[in-house]
Design a protein around this motif. Sequence first.
Motif, PDB file in Angstrom:
ATOM      1  N   HIS A 167      -3.754  37.016  24.556  1.00 33.64           N
ATOM      2  CA  HIS A 167      -3.050  36.218  23.551  1.00 33.64           C
ATOM      3  C   HIS A 167      -2.980  34.757  23.987  1.00 33.64           C
ATOM      4  O   HIS A 167      -2.796  34.449  25.170  1.00 33.64           O
ATOM      5  CB  HIS A 167      -1.625  36.745  23.348  1.00 33.64           C
ATOM      6  N   ASP A 216      -2.395  30.421  22.086  1.00 34.33           N
ATOM      7  CA  ASP A 216      -2.400  29.542  20.923  1.00 34.33           C
ATOM      8  C   ASP A 216      -2.887  28.178  21.389  1.00 34.33           C
ATOM      9  O   ASP A 216      -3.533  28.073  22.436  1.00 34.33           O
ATOM     10  CB  ASP A 216      -1.032  29.490  20.225  1.00 34.33           C
ATOM     11  N   CYS A 244      -6.852  34.081  20.412  1.00 38.43           N
ATOM     12  CA  CYS A 244      -6.555  33.357  19.174  1.00 38.43           C
ATOM     13  C   CYS A 244      -6.231  31.884  19.418  1.00 38.43           C
ATOM     14  O   CYS A 244      -5.547  31.533  20.391  1.00 38.43           O
ATOM     15  CB  CYS A 244      -5.372  34.012  18.463  1.00 38.43           C
ATOM     16  N   ASN A 245      -6.732  31.043  18.526  1.00 42.75           N
ATOM     17  CA  ASN A 245      -6.365  29.623  18.481  1.00 42.75           C
ATOM     18  C   ASN A 245      -6.512  28.919  19.836  1.00 42.75           C
ATOM     19  O   ASN A 245      -5.676  28.103  20.223  1.00 42.75           O
ATOM     20  CB  ASN A 245      -4.915  29.473  17.987  1.00 42.75           C
ATOM     21  N   GLU A 272      -7.223  32.623  14.358  1.00 36.88           N
ATOM     22  CA  GLU A 272      -6.927  33.960  14.852  1.00 36.88           C
ATOM     23  C   GLU A 272      -8.225  34.764  14.900  1.00 36.88           C
ATOM     24  O   GLU A 272      -9.134  34.552  14.098  1.00 36.88           O
ATOM     25  CB  GLU A 272      -5.912  34.652  13.940  1.00 36.88           C
TER      26      GLU A 272
END
Length: 270
Positions: free
Chosen positions: A135, A137, A180-181, A203
């Motif tokens: 994960h 961002d 993601c991102n 994403e």
Amino acid sequence: MTAASKAAQTAQDRLSREERTEESRRKRHEERAQRASDRDRRELDDRLSRAESAIENTIRAVQQPKPEKLRVLWLGASSLGDLRVGRELKIIRKMVQSAQHRESVEIDSRTAATIDDLLDGLTEFRPHVVHFSGHSDDDLIEFERDEDVIHEGTVVSAEAFANAVSSVDDPPSLVLLNSCNSAAQAELLVDGVVPFAIGMTDEVFDADAIAYAGRFYGTVANGQSIAAAHRVAKSKLEMDEDLSGDELPQLFVADGFDAESTRLVEPPDA
């Protein structure tokens, strides 16, 4: 001329001839000695030249190590158990094993990766590529904690991650953030940290991340350039998943480097 004078002249002539003969012998001796000296010097120079060549060849052999394998540090983190990072690793290994130069790639995989796994991998394994699956961002990346149950992960800033990657004597050549991102972080990394970085602009679903990673490393292991591997992996997503534009991963390149000519795996006989 009296008899005495003639005798004296004869003696003088004989002495002169003997002196000339002696001088001639002396010169011939000196010439032979000089030729012998020149021959010895040439032989010595020749031996020294051969010895120097042998030493240079030995030094050259020592200074030119065998080509290294491509070392990939694979880090998978899913503290909540919601990502198929194990499946991604399996597909990457499968694609590399199917490639032409599979023996030239070594993968150090660290599942349930913590920040210590990142630091240990950087210092012990000295990877050419750091791959993160998990994960993230625009400015954060999440590692796991050293726990045996589902838990909240350790959130690390993009700056802290970049500092960790650049802290070692030999930073990697490529960082691939399969999360993601992460494009903004990848762009940050090529600003003085690594020559090449790949990130996701949006994403990304598990299936897309897995497909891209497998095809990218398989293409790299076939001796293609970083740019070519990126294009081939994107084509996989365009054709199989119907992705386009900002949905696709982005490759960032630092100033002065060329992804088109950079190959992470060179054929053994190259």
